[in-house]
Design a protein around this motif. Structure first.
Motif, PDB file in Angstrom:
ATOM      1  N   GLU A 153       0.818  -1.217   0.000  1.00 56.32           N
ATOM      2  CA  GLU A 153       0.000   0.000   0.000  1.00 56.32           C
ATOM      3  C   GLU A 153       0.854   1.269   0.000  1.00 56.32           C
ATOM      4  O   GLU A 153       0.898   2.008  -0.978  1.00 56.32           O
ATOM      5  CB  GLU A 153      -0.903  -0.032   1.241  1.00 56.32           C
ATOM      6  CG  GLU A 153      -1.730   1.199   1.446  1.00 56.32           C
ATOM      7  CD  GLU A 153      -2.681   1.060   2.622  1.00 56.32           C
ATOM      8  OE1 GLU A 153      -3.526   0.150   2.608  1.00 56.32           O
ATOM      9  OE2 GLU A 153      -2.589   1.861   3.574  1.00 56.32           O
ATOM     10  N   ALA A 154       1.539   1.492   1.095  1.00 53.96           N
ATOM     11  CA  ALA A 154       2.275   2.747   1.268  1.00 53.96           C
ATOM     12  C   ALA A 154       3.314   2.550   2.366  1.00 53.96           C
ATOM     13  O   ALA A 154       3.130   1.702   3.237  1.00 53.96           O
ATOM     14  CB  ALA A 154       1.316   3.862   1.672  1.00 53.96           C
ATOM     15  N   GLU A 159       9.333   2.525   7.266  1.00 53.13           N
ATOM     16  CA  GLU A 159       9.758   2.621   5.861  1.00 53.13           C
ATOM     17  C   GLU A 159      10.167   4.044   5.501  1.00 53.13           C
ATOM     18  O   GLU A 159      11.134   4.256   4.777  1.00 53.13           O
ATOM     19  CB  GLU A 159       8.628   2.149   4.931  1.00 53.13           C
ATOM     20  CG  GLU A 159       8.375   0.650   4.958  1.00 53.13           C
ATOM     21  CD  GLU A 159       7.635   0.146   6.184  1.00 53.13           C
ATOM     22  OE1 GLU A 159       7.006   0.967   6.876  1.00 53.13           O
ATOM     23  OE2 GLU A 159       7.698  -1.067   6.478  1.00 53.13           O
ATOM     24  N   PHE A 166       8.515  -2.084   3.140  1.00 56.82           N
ATOM     25  CA  PHE A 166       8.365  -3.307   3.931  1.00 56.82           C
ATOM     26  C   PHE A 166       9.607  -3.669   4.759  1.00 56.82           C
ATOM     27  O   PHE A 166      10.207  -4.724   4.562  1.00 56.82           O
ATOM     28  CB  PHE A 166       7.968  -4.474   3.020  1.00 56.82           C
ATOM     29  CG  PHE A 166       6.514  -4.444   2.639  1.00 56.82           C
ATOM     30  CD1 PHE A 166       5.535  -4.833   3.539  1.00 56.82           C
ATOM     31  CD2 PHE A 166       6.111  -4.008   1.387  1.00 56.82           C
ATOM     32  CE1 PHE A 166       4.185  -4.793   3.203  1.00 56.82           C
ATOM     33  CE2 PHE A 166       4.768  -3.952   1.031  1.00 56.82           C
ATOM     34  CZ  PHE A 166       3.800  -4.355   1.943  1.00 56.82           C
ATOM     35  N   ASN A 192       5.311  -0.364  -3.697  1.00 58.02           N
ATOM     36  CA  ASN A 192       4.084   0.106  -3.058  1.00 58.02           C
ATOM     37  C   ASN A 192       3.283   0.949  -4.038  1.00 58.02           C
ATOM     38  O   ASN A 192       3.848   1.549  -4.957  1.00 58.02           O
ATOM     39  CB  ASN A 192       4.426   1.015  -1.866  1.00 58.02           C
ATOM     40  CG  ASN A 192       4.694   0.238  -0.593  1.00 58.02           C
ATOM     41  OD1 ASN A 192       3.995  -0.722  -0.279  1.00 58.02           O
ATOM     42  ND2 ASN A 192       5.707   0.669   0.140  1.00 58.02           N
ATOM     43  N   HIS A 273      -2.869  -8.473   3.194  1.00 57.75           N
ATOM     44  CA  HIS A 273      -1.681  -7.695   3.537  1.00 57.75           C
ATOM     45  C   HIS A 273      -1.043  -8.312   4.793  1.00 57.75           C
ATOM     46  O   HIS A 273      -1.750  -8.745   5.703  1.00 57.75           O
ATOM     47  CB  HIS A 273      -2.106  -6.246   3.812  1.00 57.75           C
ATOM     48  CG  HIS A 273      -0.964  -5.293   3.868  1.00 57.75           C
ATOM     49  ND1 HIS A 273      -0.112  -5.240   4.948  1.00 57.75           N
ATOM     50  CD2 HIS A 273      -0.525  -4.362   2.994  1.00 57.75           C
ATOM     51  CE1 HIS A 273       0.808  -4.302   4.718  1.00 57.75           C
ATOM     52  NE2 HIS A 273       0.577  -3.758   3.536  1.00 57.75           N
TER      53      HIS A 273
END
Ligand code: URA
Length: 313
Positions: A153-154, A159, A166, A192, A273
């Motif tokens: 996702e983001a 991160e 990740f 992402n 996820h």
């Protein structure tokens, strides 16, 4: 951030999960402590956290989203001071985003195209304007020759500090999944939808990106896929599915996972996820994700041992 704002952020995340079809929820220590502070005089008593973590909580002890949300909402209503008007997690003063960038990859080999694109993204003024001082724009990592492209996702808090997708708790779980498949992290590609961490306005928690934010970053993700040309893409969670499938709403993950879809001619596997797995540490959910990965391995004609086939059964 005060407790009301923190509670509003937790509540928003719970609403999102509920919308995605979740019924039970496992909470981070932070959120658990926050909700625990609301316990006094409440009909809702969070069960023993250890029991939840060990998966030994009885069904009665497990928190349903309805229970948590009803309790948290009523506490919010009961407070003397009004709840903040904007509880969406999306700051009201967000600068408007320009039209999404057009990415024209230069001629050259994969490595030089990747370097060029990375440079474009890391120096993109809009991306840069969305990261706080000391934090970083996050571009994909891994092999440009990868057969598998994992899409999340983001960036989260870890991160955006390290400038790599990740690497926080969800990332460590993803790395374990990748290793269980027989890969090293550097064999695959990890990207992402977003190149910056969506701002909650409070610095606390995460929120899913808005449609506008996703639209801005998507050309960068698509260009990474175009460079790598993976044999399989794995969409991790609802936001990745939305971005890759061009959906305007979050899909119900339970309906989509485990079945092959298509992204512009490349097989697309949809799975939960890793942060969802961290919240739902049941063997059944782990098995579902693992079965999705077995399908990916089969698609790539990878050898699969009996031991691998049996994980989480
Ligand atoms: N979650 C994501 O979706 N991506 C990351 O990079 C980290 C957490």
């Amino acid at each position: 951030m005060d407790k009301r704002e923190a509670l509003a952020t937790v509540l928003d995340e719970l609403k999102r999960l509920k919308k995605e079809g979740e019924s039970d929820v496992y909470l981070s220590d932070e959120s658990y402590a926050l909700l625990g502070q609301l316990r006094e005089g409440s009909h809702f008593l969070p069960p023993d956290r250890k029991a939840l973590e060990m998966g030994t909580a009885s069904p009665r002890e497990r928190m349903t989203l309805d229970m948590v949300m009803e309790d948290a909402s009523s506490k919010q209503r009961a407070r003397a001071t009004p709840a903040p008007a904007n509880t969406s997690g999306v700051p009201e003063t967000r600068p408007e985003l320009p039209a999404p960038p057009v990415v024209d990859l230069p001629h050259g080999d994969k490595a030089s195209q990747w370097e060029w694109l990375r440079d474009q993204v890391l120096n993109n003024p809009i991306c840069v304007s969305h990261v706080k001082p000391g934090k970083r724009v996050v571009f994909g990592v891994g092999s440009v020759e990868a057969e598998v492209f994992f899409c999340g996702e983001a960036p989260g808090a870890d991160e955006e500090v390290q400038g790599e997708p990740f690497v926080g708790p969800a990332g460590q779980l993803l790395t374990k999944i990748i290793a269980a498949m027989g890969f090293q992290r550097s064999d695959v590609y990890i990207g992402n939808i977003m190149n910056w961490r969506p701002d909650t306005g409070t610095g606390f928690g995460n929120r899913p990106p808005t449609a506008e934010e996703m639209a801005f970053c998507l050309p960068f993700l698509k260009a990474q896929i175009a460079i790598v040309q993976p044999k399989v893409i794995v969409a991790l969670g609802a936001t990745a599915v939305r971005g890759l499938q061009g959906l305007d709403r979050s899909p119900r993950m339970g309906d989509l996972r485990g079945r092959w879809q298509d992204y512009e001619g490349t097989p697309l596997m949809i799975t939960y996820h890793p942060s969802y797995l961290l919240r739902n540490q049941t063997k059944a959910k782990k098995r579902e994700v693992w079965e999705d990965m077995l399908l990916v391995m089969e698609k790539l004609s990878m050898p699969i041992s009996e031991k691998q086939r049996g994980y989480f059964q």
